[in-house]
Design an enzyme around this catalytic site. Sequence first.
Site, PDB file in Angstrom:
ATOM      1  N   HIS A 128       0.095   4.352  -3.577  1.00 49.08           N
ATOM      2  CA  HIS A 128       1.492   4.630  -3.262  1.00 49.08           C
ATOM      3  C   HIS A 128       1.751   6.108  -3.509  1.00 49.08           C
ATOM      4  O   HIS A 128       0.884   6.845  -3.981  1.00 49.08           O
ATOM      5  CB  HIS A 128       2.432   3.750  -4.094  1.00 49.08           C
ATOM      6  CG  HIS A 128       2.443   2.319  -3.657  1.00 49.08           C
ATOM      7  ND1 HIS A 128       3.026   1.899  -2.483  1.00 49.08           N
ATOM      8  CD2 HIS A 128       1.921   1.202  -4.230  1.00 49.08           C
ATOM      9  CE1 HIS A 128       2.873   0.593  -2.349  1.00 49.08           C
ATOM     10  NE2 HIS A 128       2.201   0.143  -3.397  1.00 49.08           N
ATOM     11  N   ASP A 158       5.807  10.225   0.260  1.00 43.33           N
ATOM     12  CA  ASP A 158       6.269   9.411   1.384  1.00 43.33           C
ATOM     13  C   ASP A 158       7.055  10.227   2.407  1.00 43.33           C
ATOM     14  O   ASP A 158       6.791  10.146   3.613  1.00 43.33           O
ATOM     15  CB  ASP A 158       7.153   8.264   0.886  1.00 43.33           C
ATOM     16  CG  ASP A 158       6.343   7.105   0.324  1.00 43.33           C
ATOM     17  OD1 ASP A 158       5.124   7.065   0.550  1.00 43.33           O
ATOM     18  OD2 ASP A 158       6.935   6.233  -0.333  1.00 43.33           O
TER      19      ASP A 158
END
Length: 376
Positions: A128, A158
């Site tokens: 992540h 992200d």
Amino acid sequence: MGPLTGLRVVELAGLAPAPFAATVLADLGADVVRVDRARPGADVLGFPDDPLTRGRRWIGVDVKSPDGLDLVLSLVDTADVLVEGFRPGVAERMGLGPEALLARNPRLVYGRVTGWGQDGPLAHTAGHDINYIAIAGALDPIGRAGHRPTPPLNLLGDFGGGGMLLAVGVLAALVERQTSGRGQVVDASMVEGAALLTASLHGLRNVGAWPNPRGANLLDGGAPFYDTYETADGRHVAIGAIETRFFTELAKLLGFADVPNHLDPSTWPDLRERIADAVRARTRDEWAALAEGTDACLSPVLTPEEAIGHPHNAARGTFIDLEGKPQPAPAPRFGRSAVDTPAPPRPPRADTAAVLAELGVAAAEVERLRAAGTIA
């Protein structure tokens, strides 16, 4: 409306970076169709009215079925761009990899974003944002001296290093296509994107201007004139008075009788106490009012909710309201090709029949596919 009006984008539904890239393209005027599963999956993290689904139509198709795959391939045949954020090899196993799609549509710009990149030792491992920015060297410098690194939400990997750079890459490939007439693959890696965001930090380190460990340098809270301070009401202000002329303004605002040599690190411990003591004497909003119109580089630290109503943001239209739900407005601004207000997020898979009709699929065939579970 917007500079990308007329651009057709197919988005294969995913999480965070790919939807963000598609949102940027949609905000700028592209016609984006989001392709999701025919039925919701238990492992998909989503919530109603997600801003990362605004401004596009949403269809549900079972691409594991031959009929469903054919529908998506037909949709891609008419597209300029495809955006996906799966692990390496997943799109290929679905029959939607770049080799297959570029063979059908040679002008297609195939944008893909992963954490580690399409190859390399870690390419097929899970991760992540926090993992990607960790090995990019972007996480270690963030945090207080003597404390653990602080995750900056998931903004660096992200969204900044992933989705935003994917959108930039897609736009660059579209510009190149005007000369070559051909599409290509855009491979965005969150590790590489986050590393790129640290370019200035590497520059400072290379010339010895970032010599200290975490939390003890100019821009990481080490310098007392570039930090946050608690106010009388338990809130905070942000101070960024780096240059001498701005620090002079700050010293005047804080009521200092002198202007210390703030660029001398030996003065920093005492200077931090002086600034902290002065700031604690007033509330956050009192300081904001006093600093307004000055070059003291002192700003109130606002919550996301408060930011919506700040006078500057209100005057600029920094936030918009979509059906009673506030969210950031499209950015940047354009002098001639102004962007429109995005359409609110559509209900999941609500546009399946309409999009298929545009592809020439007859109503009776739509009903057959729905009955078979091929489409939503």
